[in-house]
Design a protein around this motif. Structure first.
Motif, PDB file in Angstrom:
ATOM      1  N   LEU A  65       0.920  -1.138  -0.388  1.00 19.52           N
ATOM      2  CA  LEU A  65       0.133  -0.152   0.044  1.00 19.52           C
ATOM      3  C   LEU A  65       1.199   1.466  -0.063  1.00 19.52           C
ATOM      4  N   SER A  66       1.997   1.271   0.792  1.00 21.32           N
ATOM      5  CA  SER A  66       2.852   2.545   1.099  1.00 21.32           C
ATOM      6  C   SER A  66       3.442   3.022  -0.800  1.00 21.32           C
ATOM      7  N   VAL A  67       3.587   1.617  -1.125  1.00 17.98           N
ATOM      8  CA  VAL A  67       4.783   1.926  -2.638  1.00 17.98           C
ATOM      9  C   VAL A  67       3.900   2.258  -3.532  1.00 17.98           C
ATOM     10  N   LEU A  68       2.299   1.417  -3.312  1.00 18.42           N
ATOM     11  CA  LEU A  68       1.090   1.867  -4.356  1.00 18.42           C
ATOM     12  C   LEU A  68       0.832   3.201  -4.679  1.00 18.42           C
ATOM     13  N   LYS A  69       1.238   4.206  -3.442  1.00 16.55           N
ATOM     14  CA  LYS A  69       0.630   5.317  -2.970  1.00 16.55           C
ATOM     15  C   LYS A  69       1.467   6.834  -3.469  1.00 16.55           C
ATOM     16  N   LYS A  70       2.626   5.918  -3.321  1.00 17.14           N
ATOM     17  CA  LYS A  70       4.073   7.125  -4.332  1.00 17.14           C
ATOM     18  C   LYS A  70       3.784   7.091  -6.380  1.00 17.14           C
ATOM     19  N   ALA A  71       2.821   5.746  -6.129  1.00 12.89           N
ATOM     20  CA  ALA A  71       3.375   5.034  -7.632  1.00 12.89           C
ATOM     21  C   ALA A  71       2.705   6.362  -8.259  1.00 12.89           C
ATOM     22  N   ASP A  72       3.186   6.586  -9.859  1.00 12.16           N
ATOM     23  CA  ASP A  72       2.757   7.215 -10.971  1.00 12.16           C
ATOM     24  C   ASP A  72       1.638   6.106 -11.433  1.00 12.16           C
ATOM     25  N   GLY A  96      -6.953  -8.943  -6.138  1.00 12.45           N
ATOM     26  CA  GLY A  96      -6.629  -7.831  -5.256  1.00 12.45           C
ATOM     27  C   GLY A  96      -5.674  -6.493  -4.948  1.00 12.45           C
ATOM     28  N   VAL A  97      -4.607  -6.888  -5.514  1.00 14.73           N
ATOM     29  CA  VAL A  97      -3.294  -5.893  -5.714  1.00 14.73           C
ATOM     30  C   VAL A  97      -3.970  -4.716  -6.348  1.00 14.73           C
ATOM     31  N   ILE A  98      -5.046  -5.062  -7.441  1.00 12.89           N
ATOM     32  CA  ILE A  98      -5.175  -4.095  -8.372  1.00 12.89           C
ATOM     33  C   ILE A  98      -6.217  -3.474  -7.575  1.00 12.89           C
ATOM     34  N   LEU A  99      -7.138  -4.151  -7.321  1.00  8.00           N
ATOM     35  CA  LEU A  99      -7.972  -2.761  -6.261  1.00  8.00           C
ATOM     36  C   LEU A  99      -7.416  -2.033  -5.540  1.00  8.00           C
ATOM     37  N   MET A 100      -6.156  -2.750  -4.864  1.00  5.45           N
ATOM     38  CA  MET A 100      -5.500  -1.679  -3.407  1.00  5.45           C
ATOM     39  C   MET A 100      -4.948  -0.909  -4.311  1.00  5.45           C
ATOM     40  N   ALA A 101      -4.681  -0.616  -5.476  1.00  4.61           N
ATOM     41  CA  ALA A 101      -3.901  -0.045  -5.675  1.00  4.61           C
ATOM     42  C   ALA A 101      -5.007   1.251  -6.600  1.00  4.61           C
ATOM     43  N   ARG A 102      -6.549   0.970  -6.688  1.00  5.21           N
ATOM     44  CA  ARG A 102      -7.430   1.494  -7.248  1.00  5.21           C
ATOM     45  C   ARG A 102      -8.069   1.873  -6.163  1.00  5.21           C
ATOM     46  N   MET A 103      -8.026   1.294  -4.746  1.00  5.53           N
ATOM     47  CA  MET A 103      -8.419   1.538  -3.564  1.00  5.53           C
ATOM     48  C   MET A 103      -6.851   3.057  -2.864  1.00  5.53           C
ATOM     49  N   GLY A 105      -6.087   5.216  -5.353  1.00  7.00           N
ATOM     50  CA  GLY A 105      -6.267   6.180  -6.597  1.00  7.00           C
ATOM     51  C   GLY A 105      -4.648   6.237  -7.523  1.00  7.00           C
ATOM     52  N   THR A 106      -4.687   4.934  -7.267  1.00  7.15           N
ATOM     53  CA  THR A 106      -3.524   4.834  -8.107  1.00  7.15           C
ATOM     54  C   THR A 106      -4.057   4.099  -9.631  1.00  7.15           C
TER      55      THR A 106
END
Length: 365
Positions: A65-72, A96-103, A105-106
């Motif tokens: 989640l931490s790296v996804l929040k910073k990702a473009d 699930g990982v895709i949903l985490m990214a969308r959660m 905003g990535t």
């Protein structure tokens, strides 16, 4: 600096998946040298060492989640992540990982995925719902496009490209020659490579390949070389086949890097494979190939280069395997020339995946 997170079957010593990651990093970095890449991996330390990128554990939800929040952008792929034939649970993990990214905003791109088969009503409905929430989908073959249509995935733009590994640069054959020499598998005899895998405890295909391999030694004067794509699992499967042979063979029983495997394959006269990415390595190194199908992805790739499998894994016999081997052996010079033309277009399409990913980031900003 742009930051991409990559989700896939990485860090598990599967040469095909590691080659996909290497190719993705190579092409993305060629286009955007300052790109920051973090990989979600089953073995982060191995991924860092092997690919020179950052990595987090596939089980560390907080770090992901931490790296996804910073990702473009998050890339899901490449490979056959979104299917539930080889594993029932992995489909839910990758979704699930895709949903985490969308959660957080990535944006998400499905990158050169081989889609399906997806079986079961709940799995198919979930696949449809999640896939319709991503920003862009590229698939590596037309069969995957048809699977998405059957799932009613319509919202994101979808483009047929090619497997990421097809964009990787061919390598020098000297490294492979040195490995063959170490195993006393060099010399004047032409070398036929065989890449196998274990599948559902079946024995019939092992008997068929062993009998055909003996005939290749006797009829073609060839040296048989077993090449592992997933270490050490493929070594064990190859041992079982080699033990059934009457003629001598050589088994490579070490783990190799993507460059080493490409170089080994480059020294072959012909490659016979159950493994998809061994066939793709043959394409990259312009080596004639014979495929044995256990999954639609094999048929789809061979179709993209104008070929069909020699047989299905469940029904393969020494006779139908040898029929295809003889045909390819006699015409291997012409096959190399034809494949070079076909693979040139597939390389362009594989490169297109990276162009689209970076375009997605640019448009977002």
């Amino acid at each position: 600096m742009n930051h991409i997170v990559v989700s896939g079957y990485y860090g598990s010593k599967n040469a095909g998946d590691e080659a996909m990651l290497a190719a993705m990093i190579e092409v993305l970095s060629d286009l955007e040298p300052k790109l920051n890449i973090t990989v979600i991996s089953a073995n982060p330390e191995d991924t860092k060492k092997r690919h020179g990128v950052e990595a987090v554990s596939w089980l560390d939800v907080g770090a992901i989640l931490s790296v996804l929040k910073k990702a473009d952008l998050m890339i899901s792929g490449g490979g056959s992540l979104l299917q539930n034939v080889t594993s029932g649970r992995s489909l839910y993990y990758y979704l699930g990982v895709i949903l985490m990214a969308r959660m957080v905003g990535t944006p998400v791109m499905l990158y050169a995925q081989g889609i399906g088969p997806v079986c079961g009503g709940f799995a198919r409905r979930l696949m449809t719902a999640v896939s319709n929430r991503v920003s862009l989908i590229t698939v590596r073959d037309h069969g995957s496009l048809e699977e998405l249509k059957s799932l009613s995935v319509k919202r994101p733009p979808i483009e047929v490209t090619a497997d990421p590994v097809l964009a990787i640069h061919p390598v020098d054959r000297a490294i492979g020659r040195a490995i063959l020499k170490r195993y006393k598998a060099d010399g004047a005899k032409p070398v036929i490579g065989i890449s196998v895998r274990e599948w559902r405890g079946w024995v019939g295909y092992k008997k068929a390949i062993a009998e055909a391999a003996d005939r290749m030694v006797e009829e073609l004067g060839a040296r048989i070389l077993f090449i592992p794509m997933q270490y050490p699992e493929d070594v064990e499967a190859a041992k079982q086949i080699a033990s059934r042979m009457k003629q001598p063979s050589t088994l490579l029983d070490e783990e190799y890097t993507t460059s080493e495997l490409l170089s080994i394959v480059g020294n072959l006269e012909l490659l016979i494979s159950i493994r998809l990415h061994a066939l793709i390595f043959a394409g990259v190194m312009n080596v004639p190939m014979v495929g044995i199908s256990y999954d639609p992805k094999i048929d789809r790739f061979l179709d993209s280069v104008g070929q069909k499998p020699a047989a299905d894994l469940q029904t393969v016999t020494a006779d139908n395997l040898m029929e295809d081997v003889r045909a390819k052996w006699e015409l291997r010079g012409g096959i190399r020339e034809k494949n070079a033309e076909l693979l040139s277009e597939l390389r362009r399409l594989a490169f297109r995946n990276a162009e689209l990913a970076l375009e997605l980031i640019k448009n977002k900003k």
